[in-house]
Every structure is written in C-alpha cells, then in structure tokens.
Design a protein around this motif. Structure first.
Motif, PDB file in Angstrom:
ATOM      1  N   GLN A  74      27.202  44.626  31.626  1.00 58.18           N
ATOM      2  CA  GLN A  74      27.929  45.343  30.591  1.00 58.18           C
ATOM      3  C   GLN A  74      29.365  44.845  30.526  1.00 58.18           C
ATOM      4  OE1 GLN A  74      27.738  49.369  31.900  1.00 58.18           O
ATOM      5  NE2 GLN A  74      28.801  48.981  33.792  1.00 58.18           N
ATOM      6  N   GLY A  75      30.085  45.327  29.523  1.00 59.54           N
ATOM      7  CA  GLY A  75      31.469  44.902  29.394  1.00 59.54           C
ATOM      8  C   GLY A  75      32.085  45.427  28.117  1.00 59.54           C
ATOM      9  N   PHE A  76      33.164  44.778  27.671  1.00 62.07           N
ATOM     10  CA  PHE A  76      33.856  45.192  26.462  1.00 62.07           C
ATOM     11  C   PHE A  76      34.551  43.988  25.836  1.00 62.07           C
ATOM     12  CE2 PHE A  76      36.934  45.549  29.876  1.00 62.07           C
ATOM     13  CZ  PHE A  76      38.121  45.069  29.320  1.00 62.07           C
ATOM     14  N   GLN A  77      34.922  44.144  24.576  1.00 62.71           N
ATOM     15  CA  GLN A  77      35.624  43.090  23.855  1.00 62.71           C
ATOM     16  C   GLN A  77      37.120  43.263  24.099  1.00 62.71           C
ATOM     17  OE1 GLN A  77      33.931  40.736  22.127  1.00 62.71           O
ATOM     18  NE2 GLN A  77      35.813  39.584  21.731  1.00 62.71           N
TER      19      GLN A  77
ATOM     20  N   ASP B  42      38.828  43.612  45.224  1.00 65.02           N
ATOM     21  CA  ASP B  42      38.517  44.642  44.237  1.00 65.02           C
ATOM     22  C   ASP B  42      38.537  44.090  42.816  1.00 65.02           C
ATOM     23  OD1 ASP B  42      38.396  46.718  46.154  1.00 65.02           O
ATOM     24  OD2 ASP B  42      40.572  46.959  46.074  1.00 65.02           O
ATOM     25  N   ARG B  43      37.589  44.574  42.018  1.00 63.36           N
ATOM     26  CA  ARG B  43      37.611  44.375  40.568  1.00 63.36           C
ATOM     27  C   ARG B  43      37.628  45.786  39.986  1.00 63.36           C
ATOM     28  NH1 ARG B  43      34.487  39.157  39.548  1.00 63.36           N
ATOM     29  NH2 ARG B  43      34.400  38.184  41.597  1.00 63.36           N
ATOM     30  N   ILE B  44      38.624  46.096  39.173  1.00 64.77           N
ATOM     31  CA  ILE B  44      38.865  47.480  38.780  1.00 64.77           C
ATOM     32  C   ILE B  44      38.762  47.621  37.263  1.00 64.77           C
ATOM     33  CG2 ILE B  44      40.508  49.389  38.860  1.00 64.77           C
ATOM     34  CD1 ILE B  44      41.790  47.901  41.291  1.00 64.77           C
ATOM     35  N   SER B  45      37.833  48.452  36.819  1.00 64.57           N
ATOM     36  CA  SER B  45      37.737  48.777  35.393  1.00 64.57           C
ATOM     37  C   SER B  45      38.260  50.193  35.179  1.00 64.57           C
ATOM     38  CB  SER B  45      36.298  48.642  34.893  1.00 64.57           C
ATOM     39  OG  SER B  45      35.459  49.620  35.494  1.00 64.57           O
ATOM     40  N   TYR B  46      39.017  50.365  34.091  1.00 62.14           N
ATOM     41  CA  TYR B  46      39.636  51.663  33.798  1.00 62.14           C
ATOM     42  C   TYR B  46      39.280  52.079  32.381  1.00 62.14           C
ATOM     43  CZ  TYR B  46      43.321  55.077  32.773  1.00 62.14           C
ATOM     44  OH  TYR B  46      44.012  56.209  32.393  1.00 62.14           O
TER      45      TYR B  46
ATOM     46  N   ALA C 129      40.413  54.534  29.550  1.00 59.12           N
ATOM     47  CA  ALA C 129      41.557  55.363  29.171  1.00 59.12           C
ATOM     48  C   ALA C 129      41.129  56.654  28.495  1.00 59.12           C
ATOM     49  CB  ALA C 129      42.482  54.579  28.245  1.00 59.12           C
ATOM     50  N   THR C 130      39.947  56.673  27.881  1.00 57.35           N
ATOM     51  CA  THR C 130      39.484  57.894  27.213  1.00 57.35           C
ATOM     52  C   THR C 130      38.995  58.932  28.217  1.00 57.35           C
ATOM     53  OG1 THR C 130      37.265  56.955  26.909  1.00 57.35           O
ATOM     54  CG2 THR C 130      38.868  56.632  25.129  1.00 57.35           C
ATOM     55  N   LYS C 131      38.363  58.462  29.296  1.00 59.54           N
ATOM     56  CA  LYS C 131      37.865  59.372  30.331  1.00 59.54           C
ATOM     57  C   LYS C 131      38.860  59.555  31.475  1.00 59.54           C
ATOM     58  CE  LYS C 131      33.059  58.044  29.485  1.00 59.54           C
ATOM     59  NZ  LYS C 131      31.834  57.426  30.075  1.00 59.54           N
ATOM     60  N   LYS C 132      39.874  58.676  31.513  1.00 62.71           N
ATOM     61  CA  LYS C 132      40.890  58.683  32.569  1.00 62.71           C
ATOM     62  C   LYS C 132      40.252  58.574  33.958  1.00 62.71           C
ATOM     63  CE  LYS C 132      44.617  61.036  30.128  1.00 62.71           C
ATOM     64  NZ  LYS C 132      44.045  60.911  28.786  1.00 62.71           N
ATOM     65  N   ASP C 133      39.334  57.618  34.066  1.00 60.07           N
ATOM     66  CA  ASP C 133      38.772  57.336  35.379  1.00 60.07           C
ATOM     67  C   ASP C 133      38.581  55.832  35.530  1.00 60.07           C
ATOM     68  OD1 ASP C 133      36.425  56.582  34.045  1.00 60.07           O
ATOM     69  OD2 ASP C 133      35.387  58.431  34.485  1.00 60.07           O
ATOM     70  N   PHE C 134      38.396  55.397  36.761  1.00 65.87           N
ATOM     71  CA  PHE C 134      38.189  53.977  37.001  1.00 65.87           C
ATOM     72  C   PHE C 134      37.015  53.771  37.944  1.00 65.87           C
ATOM     73  CE2 PHE C 134      41.611  55.149  40.037  1.00 65.87           C
ATOM     74  CZ  PHE C 134      40.980  54.835  41.234  1.00 65.87           C
ATOM     75  N   SER C 135      36.458  52.569  37.869  1.00 58.80           N
ATOM     76  CA  SER C 135      35.409  52.133  38.780  1.00 58.80           C
ATOM     77  C   SER C 135      35.909  50.907  39.513  1.00 58.80           C
ATOM     78  CB  SER C 135      34.127  51.799  38.018  1.00 58.80           C
ATOM     79  OG  SER C 135      33.603  52.944  37.378  1.00 58.80           O
ATOM     80  N   VAL C 136      35.649  50.849  40.811  1.00 63.24           N
ATOM     81  CA  VAL C 136      36.086  49.730  41.640  1.00 63.24           C
ATOM     82  C   VAL C 136      34.858  49.036  42.182  1.00 63.24           C
ATOM     83  CG1 VAL C 136      37.537  49.025  43.577  1.00 63.24           C
ATOM     84  CG2 VAL C 136      38.125  51.068  42.265  1.00 63.24           C
ATOM     85  N   TYR C 137      34.795  47.715  41.993  1.00 65.37           N
ATOM     86  CA  TYR C 137      33.611  46.932  42.345  1.00 65.37           C
ATOM     87  C   TYR C 137      33.912  45.977  43.495  1.00 65.37           C
ATOM     88  CZ  TYR C 137      32.215  48.406  37.647  1.00 65.37           C
ATOM     89  OH  TYR C 137      31.909  49.142  36.529  1.00 65.37           O
ATOM     90  N   LEU C 138      32.921  45.796  44.347  1.00 71.28           N
ATOM     91  CA  LEU C 138      32.999  44.846  45.454  1.00 71.28           C
ATOM     92  C   LEU C 138      31.734  44.002  45.440  1.00 71.28           C
ATOM     93  CD1 LEU C 138      34.379  43.864  48.118  1.00 71.28           C
ATOM     94  CD2 LEU C 138      33.003  45.586  49.303  1.00 71.28           C
ATOM     95  N   ASN C 139      31.902  42.689  45.467  1.00 69.49           N
ATOM     96  CA  ASN C 139      30.772  41.771  45.427  1.00 69.49           C
ATOM     97  C   ASN C 139      30.441  41.296  46.841  1.00 69.49           C
ATOM     98  OD1 ASN C 139      28.842  39.916  44.774  1.00 69.49           O
ATOM     99  ND2 ASN C 139      30.179  38.548  43.636  1.00 69.49           N
ATOM    100  N   GLU C 140      29.238  41.622  47.298  1.00 65.84           N
ATOM    101  CA  GLU C 140      28.783  41.178  48.614  1.00 65.84           C
ATOM    102  C   GLU C 140      27.502  40.368  48.409  1.00 65.84           C
ATOM    103  OE1 GLU C 140      28.271  43.205  52.961  1.00 65.84           O
ATOM    104  OE2 GLU C 140      27.071  44.033  51.346  1.00 65.84           O
ATOM    105  N   GLY C 141      27.650  39.054  48.360  1.00 67.57           N
ATOM    106  CA  GLY C 141      26.494  38.218  48.063  1.00 67.57           C
ATOM    107  C   GLY C 141      26.064  38.424  46.626  1.00 67.57           C
ATOM    108  N   LYS C 142      24.822  38.834  46.422  1.00 72.21           N
ATOM    109  CA  LYS C 142      24.321  39.076  45.080  1.00 72.21           C
ATOM    110  C   LYS C 142      24.313  40.557  44.720  1.00 72.21           C
ATOM    111  CE  LYS C 142      21.472  34.924  44.820  1.00 72.21           C
ATOM    112  NZ  LYS C 142      20.117  34.373  44.558  1.00 72.21           N
TER     113      LYS C 142
ATOM    114  N   ILE D  83      31.524  43.102  32.844  1.00 72.05           N
ATOM    115  CA  ILE D  83      31.733  43.984  33.990  1.00 72.05           C
ATOM    116  C   ILE D  83      30.401  44.078  34.732  1.00 72.05           C
ATOM    117  CG2 ILE D  83      32.275  46.351  34.689  1.00 72.05           C
ATOM    118  CD1 ILE D  83      34.064  46.567  32.274  1.00 72.05           C
ATOM    119  N   PRO D  84      30.401  44.037  36.055  1.00 74.25           N
ATOM    120  CA  PRO D  84      29.143  44.053  36.814  1.00 74.25           C
ATOM    121  C   PRO D  84      28.258  45.235  36.451  1.00 74.25           C
ATOM    122  CG  PRO D  84      30.977  43.554  38.258  1.00 74.25           C
ATOM    123  CD  PRO D  84      31.570  43.929  36.937  1.00 74.25           C
ATOM    124  N   SER D  85      26.978  44.963  36.335  1.00 73.04           N
ATOM    125  CA  SER D  85      25.991  46.012  36.119  1.00 73.04           C
ATOM    126  C   SER D  85      24.956  45.922  37.236  1.00 73.04           C
ATOM    127  CB  SER D  85      25.332  45.872  34.744  1.00 73.04           C
ATOM    128  OG  SER D  85      24.631  44.650  34.665  1.00 73.04           O
TER     129      SER D  85
END
Length: 264
Positions: A19-22, A90-94, A96-109, A198-200
């Motif tokens: 997933q992701g965004f423009q 860290d890879r951090i997506s935020y 603004a409408t929900k005022k929350d963020f997700s933090v991603y960590l890549n470990e291998g696949k 964004i990672p799914s």
C-alpha cells in the motif's frame, strides 16, 4: 581492503511492495546527532520525508538505498557494507487526519509494525527565527521521553516533520531536543509527484516487542555466525568490538527514549 562473503546482512535489504499514497512533496532533512556524551562528537545522517496533504512517510537515505539493493551471496568489500549501515532503521508513516503513526521495521523479508497515537500537545510562541532563508515560529512539546524545540513555517501549511514530530500548523524546518543531542534541519523541499510504497502484509506487534526486535537486529552478534571472512578471519573480532563499542555509546539513544527504558 577486507572482503566478506555475505549470507545475510546486518540490516534488511528486501522491500515489500504494498500500500501507499501519492506524494506531492519531498523534504530533505539532515540530522546531526551525538552518540557519545563523553566526547560530544557529532555525526550526521540524511533523511527523506515524502508527503501530501494528509500523509507522510519518513526514513533514512540509507534505508532508501537498501530498498534497491539485493544480496544474493556475492562478495562485497567492507566499505560497501558500512556505507549502507544505519542505526535508524525505523520507517514512519503518519496520518494527519487520524493523528496517528505507524512505525515499521524490516527484518529479512518480514516487516513488523507498531501503531501509536501521535497527537502532540504543542506550546506555540510568538518567537520567530530565520532558518535557511525561511521565517519560522517557535514551538515546544514533550514526547518520546524528550523535550523538543521546533521551528515551523506557515509558508508550507503541512502538519509534518521529521521522525515522529508532527501536528504543527506548518512544516517543521528545524527541531532539536533540549539536551542538544539530536537536531533535524530542513535542507530542501521540492515537488515530488510519485507513488510512495508503504510496507503491507506486516506483522503487528506491541511497542515493547518492536523495540526488542530492533535492539536484536542492530546488536545481535549471532549474525556473524553466518558470515565468512575471506581475507582476515581475525577481522570478525574487530567487528564484534566495534558493535559493542557502538552499543556502549548509545547512552543518549534511541530518539524515542521509551526504548531505552524497556531495554534497561
């Protein structure tokens, strides 16, 4: 020059398309940080913030490089490996409408993620400052175990900034903690009309679980059991010493001090 046969890297190099965004803009930030409070010697690393009106995605330039680099057992020299190494996984997506963020960590696949509310309480002052020819207003907040001093610009009406620092009525141009161990400064902002992936298919974990995975990924020396040192087997011990010294110095880190309290 040391060469090693890589069966596994110290950090992950596979990017999960999802997933992701423009995006509409890309902001380039330079972070100046101090690992060792005894020497106060500063290091630098560059980061990117991709964003539109509602979403942003923040990560290290070195993580971006790793997305386009796959290792399939070939021989690499040590400089090539070290050039892609970062403490900031860290890879951090935020949102603004929900005022929350997700933090991603890549470990291998596998990507791991924790989610957190990000509505910071800001004290906006009348103090102004010009940074890189941009007139900014000052604001302060306390979050992630630190007190932050930020300067933002209402010329860019986006509620985004580096790391997890968001929610002001303008793009953050500069932000640092009150102990002056971490500072982000905006170098450049430009139009950037591209789809940001964004990672799914991620595995959701608690913040505590995430930090333990993070610590293990950066400092777990068992990974060296999967590395064959071609030219100098003794270099393995040198590398172990280097990793342990880096861990000793991280008395001011991570940026989110909740991790430090969990790991102690």
């Amino acid at each position: 020059m040391y060469k090693i046969v890589l069966l596994f890297l110290f950090f992950s190099l596979n990017f999960v398309v999802g997933q992701g965004f423009q995006s509409e803009f890309r902001a380039n930030y330079r972070m100046t940080y101090i690992l060792d409070s005894l020497t106060r010697k500063a290091k630098v690393e560059d980061f990117k913030l991709f964003f539109n009106r509602n979403q942003s995605y923040f990560l290290s330039d070195k993580s971006i490089l790793s997305d386009f680099y796959e290792v399939k057992g070939e021989v690499l020299d040590m400089k090539q490996l070290q050039s892609k190494r970062t403490l900031f996984l860290d890879r951090i997506s935020y949102d603004a409408t929900k005022k929350d963020f997700s933090v991603y960590l890549n470990e291998g696949k596998t990507y791991y993620k924790y989610k957190q509310n990000a509505e910071l309480i800001w004290n906006i002052t009348n103090e102004t400052k010009t940074i890189n020819n941009i007139v900014c207003k000052k604001a302060t907040t306390a979050a992630f175990g630190r007190k932050w001093i930020a300067y933002f610009s209402t010329d860019y009406t986006f509620p985004f900034g580096p790391f997890k620092i968001n929610g002001l009525p303008g793009l953050i141009v500069s932000v640092e903690d009150d102990r002056k161990t971490i500072r982000f400064v905006l170098d450049e902002i430009e139009k950037h009309h591209k789809f940001i992936q964004i990672p799914s298919n991620v595995k959701a974990v608690s913040k505590e679980q995430y930090f333990k995975l993070y610590d293990n990924l950066v400092f777990n020396l068992s990974i060296l059991n999967h590395v064959a040192f071609v030219e100098d087997p003794s270099f393995k011990q040198k590398l172990i010493n280097s990793v342990m010294e880096r861990k000793r110095m991280m008395n001011n880190f991570p940026m989110d001090l909740d991790m430090k309290s969990i790991m102690e």
